[in-house]
Design a protein around this motif. Structure first.
Motif, PDB file in Angstrom:
ATOM      1  N   UNK A  25       0.863  -1.181   0.000  1.00  0.00           N
ATOM      2  CA  UNK A  25       0.000   0.000   0.000  1.00  0.00           C
ATOM      3  C   UNK A  25       0.894   1.224   0.000  1.00  0.00           C
ATOM      4  N   UNK A  26       0.769   2.049  -1.035  1.00  0.00           N
ATOM      5  CA  UNK A  26       1.664   3.210  -1.178  1.00  0.00           C
ATOM      6  C   UNK A  26       1.567   4.174  -0.008  1.00  0.00           C
ATOM      7  N   UNK A  27       0.407   4.216   0.651  1.00  0.00           N
ATOM      8  CA  UNK A  27       0.218   5.151   1.760  1.00  0.00           C
ATOM      9  C   UNK A  27       0.963   4.714   3.019  1.00  0.00           C
ATOM     10  N   UNK A  28       1.543   3.515   2.996  1.00  0.00           N
ATOM     11  CA  UNK A  28       2.281   3.014   4.161  1.00  0.00           C
ATOM     12  C   UNK A  28       3.676   2.531   3.747  1.00  0.00           C
ATOM     13  N   UNK A  29       4.219   3.151   2.702  1.00  0.00           N
ATOM     14  CA  UNK A  29       5.509   2.699   2.164  1.00  0.00           C
ATOM     15  C   UNK A  29       6.549   3.807   2.203  1.00  0.00           C
ATOM     16  N   UNK A  30       6.549   4.591   3.263  1.00  0.00           N
ATOM     17  CA  UNK A  30       7.463   5.738   3.319  1.00  0.00           C
ATOM     18  C   UNK A  30       8.927   5.335   3.274  1.00  0.00           C
ATOM     19  N   UNK A  31       9.255   4.159   3.813  1.00  0.00           N
ATOM     20  CA  UNK A  31      10.645   3.699   3.775  1.00  0.00           C
ATOM     21  C   UNK A  31      11.100   3.530   2.331  1.00  0.00           C
ATOM     22  N   UNK A  32      10.255   2.902   1.515  1.00  0.00           N
ATOM     23  CA  UNK A  32      10.619   2.653   0.124  1.00  0.00           C
ATOM     24  C   UNK A  32      10.629   3.940  -0.692  1.00  0.00           C
ATOM     25  N   UNK A  86       7.480   8.395  10.363  1.00  0.00           N
ATOM     26  CA  UNK A  86       7.425   8.664   8.930  1.00  0.00           C
ATOM     27  C   UNK A  86       8.854   8.782   8.423  1.00  0.00           C
ATOM     28  N   UNK A  87       9.028   8.568   7.127  1.00  0.00           N
ATOM     29  CA  UNK A  87      10.337   8.732   6.489  1.00  0.00           C
ATOM     30  C   UNK A  87      10.230   9.777   5.386  1.00  0.00           C
ATOM     31  N   UNK A  88      11.276  10.569   5.260  1.00  0.00           N
ATOM     32  CA  UNK A  88      11.338  11.596   4.219  1.00  0.00           C
ATOM     33  C   UNK A  88      12.792  11.783   3.810  1.00  0.00           C
ATOM     34  N   UNK A  89      13.043  12.705   2.883  1.00  0.00           N
ATOM     35  CA  UNK A  89      14.407  12.983   2.441  1.00  0.00           C
ATOM     36  C   UNK A  89      14.792  14.416   2.761  1.00  0.00           C
ATOM     37  N   UNK A  90      16.048  14.607   3.102  1.00  0.00           N
ATOM     38  CA  UNK A  90      16.611  15.938   3.267  1.00  0.00           C
ATOM     39  C   UNK A  90      17.821  16.055   2.354  1.00  0.00           C
ATOM     40  N   UNK A  91      17.831  17.106   1.522  1.00  0.00           N
ATOM     41  CA  UNK A  91      18.895  17.269   0.537  1.00  0.00           C
ATOM     42  C   UNK A  91      19.164  18.737   0.283  1.00  0.00           C
ATOM     43  N   UNK A  92      20.380  19.148   0.530  1.00  0.00           N
ATOM     44  CA  UNK A  92      20.823  20.508   0.212  1.00  0.00           C
ATOM     45  C   UNK A  92      19.870  21.574   0.760  1.00  0.00           C
ATOM     46  N   UNK A  93      19.413  21.336   1.978  1.00  0.00           N
ATOM     47  CA  UNK A  93      18.549  22.315   2.629  1.00  0.00           C
ATOM     48  C   UNK A  93      17.080  22.203   2.260  1.00  0.00           C
ATOM     49  N   UNK A  94      16.704  21.101   1.616  1.00  0.00           N
ATOM     50  CA  UNK A  94      15.322  20.904   1.189  1.00  0.00           C
ATOM     51  C   UNK A  94      14.725  19.635   1.782  1.00  0.00           C
TER      52      UNK A  94
END
Length: 208
Positions: A25-32, A86-94
């Motif tokens: 389920x895409x709504x629960x796949x934050x790691x991927x 939750x998982x997210x990305x941090x890149x170059x201040x974003x």
């Protein structure tokens, strides 16, 4: 802005397709979404995007609607540990969250009327609110990463060669605009059967 909306949408749709193809389920796949998104950004854009895990709060509506990935601990403090994270990305201040267009799926339940548009979530970290309680306007966000949670969640990816294979599929499938991206590719499903898989996902209609 590190990437454009059409680039963001392509990355989201590729990861979304593979998650659904694997029975997830895409709504629960934050790691991927975080891990595969990071790999695509590195390989195609030379952007070093670091996956983070922990507490995340996003304002997603005009009526003070918010999504909070977290829970209160025994001391009454809101955290993003244990099972509520939750998982997210941090890149170059974003901040980049490739799972954001799937947020509407979180509220696809009988009796729910909470509308969330399928928007791109890419925001300067300098715009982050002071706390989860300080979200006031659509697009406001608060993040509180936890190093241990990040290590524990990302370590799941090393548990199977399949995750590395899926990451490579993401990189190989993605094409930078204005190149055309293949609408279908041949990949193995969760049962080991070679099938033609079509690119699926929501149309990203705007940005937070």
């Amino acid at each position: 802005m590190l990437i454009k909306l059409n680039e963001y949408e392509r990355i989201y749709k590729i990861i979304n397709t593979l998650v659904v193809n694997e029975g997830g389920n895409a709504a629960y796949a934050c790691i991927l979404f975080s891990a595969f998104g990071s790999y695509v950004l590195e390989k195609h854009y030379k952007i070093r995007a670091e996956p983070k895990a922990g507490l995340a709060a996003y304002h997603v509506g005009a009526d003070n609607d918010a999504i909070v990935f977290g829970e209160f601990d025994q001391n009454g403090i809101l955290t993003g540990q244990a099972n509520s994270f939750h998982c997210w990305l941090e890149a170059e201040g974003w901040l980049i969250d490739f799972m954001a267009p799937a947020f509407p799926e979180l509220y696809k339940k009988p009796g729910k009327s909470f509308f969330i548009p399928p928007y791109m979530l890419q925001k300067p970290l300098s715009k982050m609110a002071s706390s989860a309680e300080a979200l006031r306007n659509p697009g406001d966000f608060y993040l509180e990463s936890d190093p241990i949670t990040t290590i524990n969640r990302m370590s799941i990816l090393s548990s199977s060669q399949a995750y590395s294979d899926l990451a490579e599929i993401c990189v190989n499938w993605y094409k930078k605009p204005p190149q055309k991206i293949p609408k279908t590719i041949q990949i193995y499903d969760q049962n080991g059967k070679n099938i033609s898989t079509a690119l699926i996902g929501k149309t990203v209609t705007g940005a937070w």
